[in-house]
Design a protein around this motif. Structure first.
Motif, short mmCIF file in Angstrom:
data_model
loop_
_atom_site.label_atom_id
_atom_site.label_comp_id
_atom_site.label_asym_id
_atom_site.label_seq_id
_atom_site.Cartn_x
_atom_site.Cartn_y
_atom_site.Cartn_z
N ALA A 147 0.39 3.17 46.60
CA ALA A 147 -0.61 2.35 45.92
C ALA A 147 -0.92 2.96 44.56
N ARG A 148 -0.82 2.15 43.50
CA ARG A 148 -0.99 2.68 42.15
C ARG A 148 -2.44 2.95 41.79
N ASN A 149 -3.33 2.14 42.31
CA ASN A 149 -4.74 2.27 41.93
C ASN A 149 -5.62 1.95 43.13
N PRO A 150 -5.66 2.85 44.12
CA PRO A 150 -6.52 2.60 45.28
C PRO A 150 -7.99 2.83 44.94
N VAL A 151 -8.83 1.87 45.32
CA VAL A 151 -10.26 1.91 44.99
C VAL A 151 -11.06 1.55 46.24
N GLN A 200 5.49 -3.92 49.31
CA GLN A 200 4.59 -4.65 48.42
C GLN A 200 3.41 -3.82 47.92
N VAL A 201 3.10 -2.73 48.61
CA VAL A 201 1.89 -1.96 48.27
C VAL A 201 1.88 -1.52 46.81
N PRO A 202 3.00 -1.02 46.25
CA PRO A 202 2.95 -0.57 44.84
C PRO A 202 2.82 -1.70 43.83
N TRP A 203 2.92 -2.94 44.25
CA TRP A 203 2.85 -4.06 43.31
C TRP A 203 1.44 -4.32 42.79
N PHE A 204 0.42 -3.93 43.55
CA PHE A 204 -0.94 -4.36 43.25
C PHE A 204 -1.54 -3.54 42.11
N ASP A 205 -2.19 -4.25 41.19
CA ASP A 205 -2.90 -3.56 40.11
C ASP A 205 -4.07 -2.76 40.67
N CYS A 206 -4.74 -3.28 41.70
CA CYS A 206 -5.77 -2.55 42.43
C CYS A 206 -5.56 -2.76 43.91
N TYR A 207 -5.57 -1.68 44.66
CA TYR A 207 -5.59 -1.79 46.11
C TYR A 207 -7.02 -1.49 46.54
N LEU A 208 -7.78 -2.55 46.79
CA LEU A 208 -9.20 -2.44 47.13
C LEU A 208 -9.31 -2.16 48.63
N SER A 209 -9.92 -1.06 48.97
CA SER A 209 -9.90 -0.59 50.36
C SER A 209 -11.28 -0.59 50.98
N PHE A 210 -11.37 -1.14 52.19
CA PHE A 210 -12.58 -1.09 53.00
C PHE A 210 -12.97 0.34 53.30
N SER A 211 -11.98 1.26 53.26
CA SER A 211 -12.21 2.67 53.56
C SER A 211 -12.05 3.50 52.30
N GLY A 212 -12.81 4.59 52.24
CA GLY A 212 -12.72 5.49 51.10
C GLY A 212 -12.26 6.87 51.52
N GLY A 213 -12.77 7.90 50.83
CA GLY A 213 -12.44 9.27 51.19
C GLY A 213 -10.95 9.55 51.13
N ARG A 214 -10.46 10.29 52.11
CA ARG A 214 -9.05 10.69 52.12
C ARG A 214 -8.11 9.52 52.34
N ASP A 229 -12.40 -4.37 35.58
CA ASP A 229 -12.52 -4.11 34.14
C ASP A 229 -11.81 -2.82 33.76
N ARG A 230 -11.90 -1.78 34.60
CA ARG A 230 -11.21 -0.52 34.31
C ARG A 230 -9.70 -0.74 34.27
N GLN A 231 -9.20 -1.51 35.21
CA GLN A 231 -7.76 -1.75 35.24
C GLN A 231 -7.32 -2.57 34.03
N THR A 232 -8.13 -3.55 33.66
CA THR A 232 -7.80 -4.35 32.47
C THR A 232 -7.74 -3.47 31.23
N ALA A 233 -8.70 -2.58 31.09
CA ALA A 233 -8.73 -1.68 29.93
C ALA A 233 -7.54 -0.72 29.94
N ALA A 234 -7.15 -0.28 31.14
CA ALA A 234 -6.05 0.69 31.24
C ALA A 234 -4.71 0.08 30.87
N THR A 235 -4.58 -1.24 31.06
CA THR A 235 -3.30 -1.88 30.79
C THR A 235 -3.28 -2.62 29.45
N ALA A 236 -4.42 -2.58 28.74
CA ALA A 236 -4.50 -3.30 27.45
C ALA A 236 -3.62 -2.65 26.39
#
Length: 358
Positions: free
Chosen positions: A162-166, A137-151, A351-358
């Motif tokens: 993940a297509r768009n990890p943020v 299911q991970v690749p399905w998400f338009d944004c994968y919002l993560s509590f963790s950043g960095g690597r 908003d970035r994801q919306t613009a990228a898929t418009a």
């Protein structure tokens, strides 16, 4: 306000902070979204242990609704789900796989996942333990919002697809967490639900210092600790502390201790909401060490890093005044890590994801 301004969230819990850190994370974020002009519907699976320990049953910053059946709740809100600007599923939602499968079949504007436990989730997926999320299911998400950043974000993309990890760190409600003029009851305190992989850190950085400093006072607040822990006589135990009492709890400590779960400590870039809460209260912080922490709070200027019992003892018995360190930490958190700041981060990502898929 248009339907596209609405965000619908399926989360573990908003109504109860008992035994979970998700509720306080969601509360700060949702208050921020409200301040930014967004409407939020939060859908919480009805669970007895949370219903029996509610400390926010009727929030004034969002619409909260409980559900028992996934099919029924999706049927009830089908139009709202399809018109909303984004639908977000949080980590550890009961029957998360089933819910995500059902949402994926709907024509949603954006389907996102908010992982408040990212390193733990990745460890589970690697072991094939798909408790709340399936690897497929991970690749399905338009944004994968993560509590963790960095690597962690690179690993989400490269290893899990993940297509768009943020990065979407937790945050703090600055109106609820402020310095208070209360007596100092404890020299060092810790707030957190019991976790086996955090317990060695608690032993090293609080329980053993308490044994070595019997003249000082310590406190551990949190639920689900085993009965067989050998607490020193100068360590006070509080079984559960609702969020309404957190600020006073932090303010009554001379130092507070931050301990990170093992998976999060190894990967780094996973700041706990407790760090933000304590800093907002102006309480000096002693923390375990992990990558990315000093980018958030500079060592020695905004946080004391402790690897050993001796490090904690030195901090508690040192002559230096930690007040300047606490002020620096508070300034950093209030600038970049309030609920409203995090809400802006979320809106910008959507908003970035919306613009990228418009």
């Amino acid at each position: 306000m248009t339907p596209q301004d609405e965000i619908i969230i399926f989360g573990l819990s908003l109504s109860s902070s008992w035994g979970n850190g998700h509720a306080t994370t969601f509360r700060a974020l949702l208050r921020g979204l409200r301040a930014e002009g967004r409407r939020v519907l939060f859908l919480e699976r009805r669970q007895p242990w949370y219903l029996e320990n509610q400390d926010l049953p009727d929030p004034d910053f969002c619409e909260l609704e409980f559900y028992d059946d996934i099919g029924a709740v999706l049927d009830r809100h089908r139009d709202r789900l399809q018109q909303a600007g984004a639908v977000i599923v949080g980590s550890y939602v009961p029957d998360g796989q089933q819910l995500i499968d059902a949402l994926h079949r709907l024509p949603l504007r954006q389907l996102c996942f908010y992982d408040i436990d990212t390193p733990v989730t990745m460890d589970l997926l690697e072991r094939g333990e798909e408790q709340h999320l399936a690897r497929r299911q991970v690749p399905w998400f338009d944004c994968y919002l993560s509590f963790s950043g960095g690597r962690v974000l690179d690993r989400l993309h490269d290893q899990f697809g993940a297509r768009n990890p943020v990065a979407l760190y937790c945050s703090v409600d600055e109106a609820a967490y402020q310095p208070m003029d209360v007596p100092k009851r404890w020299d060092l305190g810790y707030l957190g639900t019991y976790s086996p992989d955090r317990q060695p850190g608690l032993e090293t950085l609080l329980i053993e210092p308490a044994r070595r400093l019997p003249q000082m006072r310590f406190v551990v607040a949190g639920s689900m600790f085993p009965e067989d822990i050998d607490w020193p006589a100068n360590v006070e135990r509080i079984d559960h502390l609702p969020p309404a009492r957190h600020a006073e709890f932090y303010n009554a400590q001379r130092f507070t201790l931050n301990i990170t779960r093992d998976a999060m400590r190894k990967l780094g870039w996973s700041p706990s909401v407790r760090l933000f809460e304590a800093a907002a209260c102006g309480t000096p912080i002693i923390s375990d060490r992990w990558p990315g922490l000093t980018d958030l709070l500079p060592e020695g200027r905004a946080v004391v890093l402790a690897d050993t019992t001796e490090d904690v003892v030195a901090a508690l018995t040192g002559a230096a005044d930690p007040a300047a360190m606490a002020r620096t930490a508070r300034d950093i958190i209030l600038t970049d890590h309030t609920g409203r700041a995090r809400a802006r981060d979320l809106i910008a990502a959507l908003d970035r994801q919306t613009a990228a898929t418009a």
